[in-house]
Design an enzyme around this catalytic site. Structure first.
Site, mmCIF file in Angstrom:
data_model
loop_
_atom_site.group_PDB
_atom_site.id
_atom_site.type_symbol
_atom_site.label_atom_id
_atom_site.label_comp_id
_atom_site.label_asym_id
_atom_site.label_seq_id
_atom_site.Cartn_x
_atom_site.Cartn_y
_atom_site.Cartn_z
ATOM 1 N N ASN A 12 0.873 -1.174 0.000
ATOM 2 C CA ASN A 12 0.000 0.000 0.000
ATOM 3 C C ASN A 12 0.910 1.224 0.000
ATOM 4 O O ASN A 12 1.528 1.527 1.016
ATOM 5 C CB ASN A 12 -0.882 -0.039 1.259
ATOM 6 C CG ASN A 12 -1.683 1.236 1.441
ATOM 7 O OD1 ASN A 12 -1.757 2.076 0.542
ATOM 8 N ND2 ASN A 12 -2.305 1.383 2.612
ATOM 9 N N LYS A 14 0.084 4.216 -0.152
ATOM 10 C CA LYS A 14 -0.548 5.383 0.493
ATOM 11 C C LYS A 14 -0.373 6.614 -0.412
ATOM 12 O O LYS A 14 -0.371 6.459 -1.631
ATOM 13 C CB LYS A 14 0.010 5.575 1.909
ATOM 14 C CG LYS A 14 -0.084 4.271 2.735
ATOM 15 C CD LYS A 14 0.206 4.433 4.184
ATOM 16 C CE LYS A 14 0.052 3.087 4.888
ATOM 17 N NZ LYS A 14 0.229 3.184 6.339
ATOM 18 N N HIS A 99 -9.259 1.119 5.237
ATOM 19 C CA HIS A 99 -7.963 1.296 5.900
ATOM 20 C C HIS A 99 -8.161 2.247 7.087
ATOM 21 O O HIS A 99 -8.955 3.186 7.021
ATOM 22 C CB HIS A 99 -6.943 1.864 4.916
ATOM 23 C CG HIS A 99 -5.549 1.823 5.451
ATOM 24 N ND1 HIS A 99 -5.082 2.746 6.365
ATOM 25 C CD2 HIS A 99 -4.530 0.949 5.248
ATOM 26 C CE1 HIS A 99 -3.829 2.430 6.686
ATOM 27 N NE2 HIS A 99 -3.475 1.345 6.022
ATOM 28 N N GLU A 101 -6.485 4.627 8.087
ATOM 29 C CA GLU A 101 -6.250 6.037 7.776
ATOM 30 C C GLU A 101 -7.480 6.662 7.135
ATOM 31 O O GLU A 101 -7.757 7.846 7.309
ATOM 32 C CB GLU A 101 -4.998 6.171 6.891
ATOM 33 C CG GLU A 101 -3.739 5.911 7.716
ATOM 34 C CD GLU A 101 -2.571 5.335 6.965
ATOM 35 O OE1 GLU A 101 -2.561 5.378 5.719
ATOM 36 O OE2 GLU A 101 -1.641 4.822 7.634
ATOM 37 N N GLU A 169 -4.756 -4.899 10.753
ATOM 38 C CA GLU A 169 -3.718 -3.887 10.927
ATOM 39 C C GLU A 169 -3.958 -3.152 12.240
ATOM 40 O O GLU A 169 -4.781 -2.221 12.291
ATOM 41 C CB GLU A 169 -3.759 -2.874 9.776
ATOM 42 C CG GLU A 169 -3.482 -3.463 8.415
ATOM 43 C CD GLU A 169 -2.925 -2.427 7.454
ATOM 44 O OE1 GLU A 169 -1.847 -2.674 6.913
ATOM 45 O OE2 GLU A 169 -3.548 -1.369 7.266
ATOM 46 N N GLY A 175 3.294 2.186 10.804
ATOM 47 C CA GLY A 175 4.286 3.256 10.657
ATOM 48 C C GLY A 175 5.054 3.577 11.927
ATOM 49 O O GLY A 175 5.728 4.608 12.008
ATOM 50 N N SER A 215 4.073 -2.214 10.228
ATOM 51 C CA SER A 215 5.529 -2.295 10.429
ATOM 52 C C SER A 215 6.139 -3.615 9.987
ATOM 53 O O SER A 215 7.086 -4.108 10.604
ATOM 54 C CB SER A 215 5.893 -1.986 11.894
ATOM 55 O OG SER A 215 5.533 -0.654 12.214
HETATM 56 P P1 13P Z 1 3.498 0.333 7.550
HETATM 57 O O1 13P Z 1 3.971 -0.947 6.914
HETATM 58 O O2 13P Z 1 4.188 1.552 7.023
HETATM 59 O O3 13P Z 1 3.502 0.227 9.053
HETATM 60 O O4 13P Z 1 1.959 0.531 7.111
HETATM 61 C C1 13P Z 1 1.078 -0.525 7.238
HETATM 62 C C2 13P Z 1 -0.172 -0.164 6.523
HETATM 63 O O5 13P Z 1 -0.927 0.683 6.947
HETATM 64 C C3 13P Z 1 -0.450 -0.856 5.251
HETATM 65 O O6 13P Z 1 -1.748 -0.623 4.817
#
Ligand code: 13P
Length: 254
Positions: A12, A14, A99, A101, A169, A175, A215
């Site tokens: 992803n 983002k 997601h 976010e 997640e 992150g 992560s």
């Molecule tokens: P990270 O791998 O940067 O922690 O992000 C995970 C994520 O949100 C994937 O959708």
């Protein structure tokens, strides 16, 4: 890892990536050799602006391309939104919905996520439905209840292993460099499998891919991917570079 389930490692990107970033996708494709492709599926979800070019760049490789979100409607007066049909038309085969976010930044409720998952199915895309608890929810001992509620609210009835992937997640692991313990991941993934059995029935739940995200990096991928009921990864930061993403996929080199 679940016997009989083909794993999926998904990236992803983002809100990252310009045209020049497609060189990373091309590098991923060239490193996705037949031996690895026997064991795992790969998916990259770039920003909407790059879906069409990414799909074109991935032609001839076994890497699938997906969107990161879609509107519930097929078309209409929704300025700035992108429909599942548009993603499919651009060459996407998957779309991430729900997601954390988007749930946080755009106030997406389970009902909204469910409508988006329906839209994905309508457009012939595989929906990657994301769930996961916040740090406060984990500390309050509510993880399994929160995840169960999100699954019950976000997954349309009648979805199958052919049109649905679930990604766990934990919000606090995204992150941050933090990951749950292997035992915690195993507990949540087992709970998700049994929740899916109630929602979709035993046959589909037994075939569904449940990804872990938060992560994931080359150094922890093998340990995370070896956990029971972990059928792949949803990778954020480490999916932007071919070296890191393929280092994660290498967990499936047998
Ligand atoms: P990270 O791998 O940067 O922690 O992000 C995970 C994520 O949100 C994937 O959708």
């Amino acid at each position: 890892m679940t016997p009989g389930i083909r794993p999926l490692v998904a990236g992803n990107w983002k809100m990252n990536g310009l045209k020049a970033s497609l060189a990373q996708l091309t590098a991923m494709a060239s490193q996705f050799d037949a031996a690895l492709a026997r064991n795992v599926d790969l998916l990259v979800c770039p920003p909407a602006t790059l879906v069409q070019a990414a799909a074109a760049a991935a032609v001839g490789s076994a890497i699938a391309v997906g969107g990161q979100d879609c509107h519930a409607n097929a078309s209409g007066a929704h300025t700035g939104d992108v429909s599942a049909e548009m993603l499919a038309d651009a060459g996407a085969r998957f779309v991430i919905v729900g997601h954390s976010e988007r749930r946080a930044d755009h106030g997406e409720t389970d009902a909204v996520v469910k409508a988006k998952a329906e839209a994905a199915r309508r457009a012939g895309l595989v929906a990657v439905v994301c769930v996961g608890e916040t740090r406060a929810e984990r500390e309050a001992g509510k993880t399994l209840a929160v995840v169960r509620g999100q699954l019950e609210g976000s997954i349309p009835a009648g979805m199958t292993a052919a049109d649905l992937v679930v990604a766990y997640e934990p919000v606090w692991a995204i992150g941050t460099g933090l990951t749950p313990t292997a035992a915690d991941v195993a507990e949540v993934h087992a709970a998700i499998r049994s929740d899916l059995e109630r929602i979709l029935g035993k046959t589909e739940s037994g075939k569904l891919r449940i990804l872990y995200g938060g992560s994931v990096k080359p150094s922890n991928a093998a340990e995370l991917m070896a956990i029971e009921n972990v059928d792949g990864a949803l990778v954020g930061g480490a999916s932007l570079k071919a070296e890191d993403f393929m280092g994660i996929a290498a967990a499936y080199r047998g």
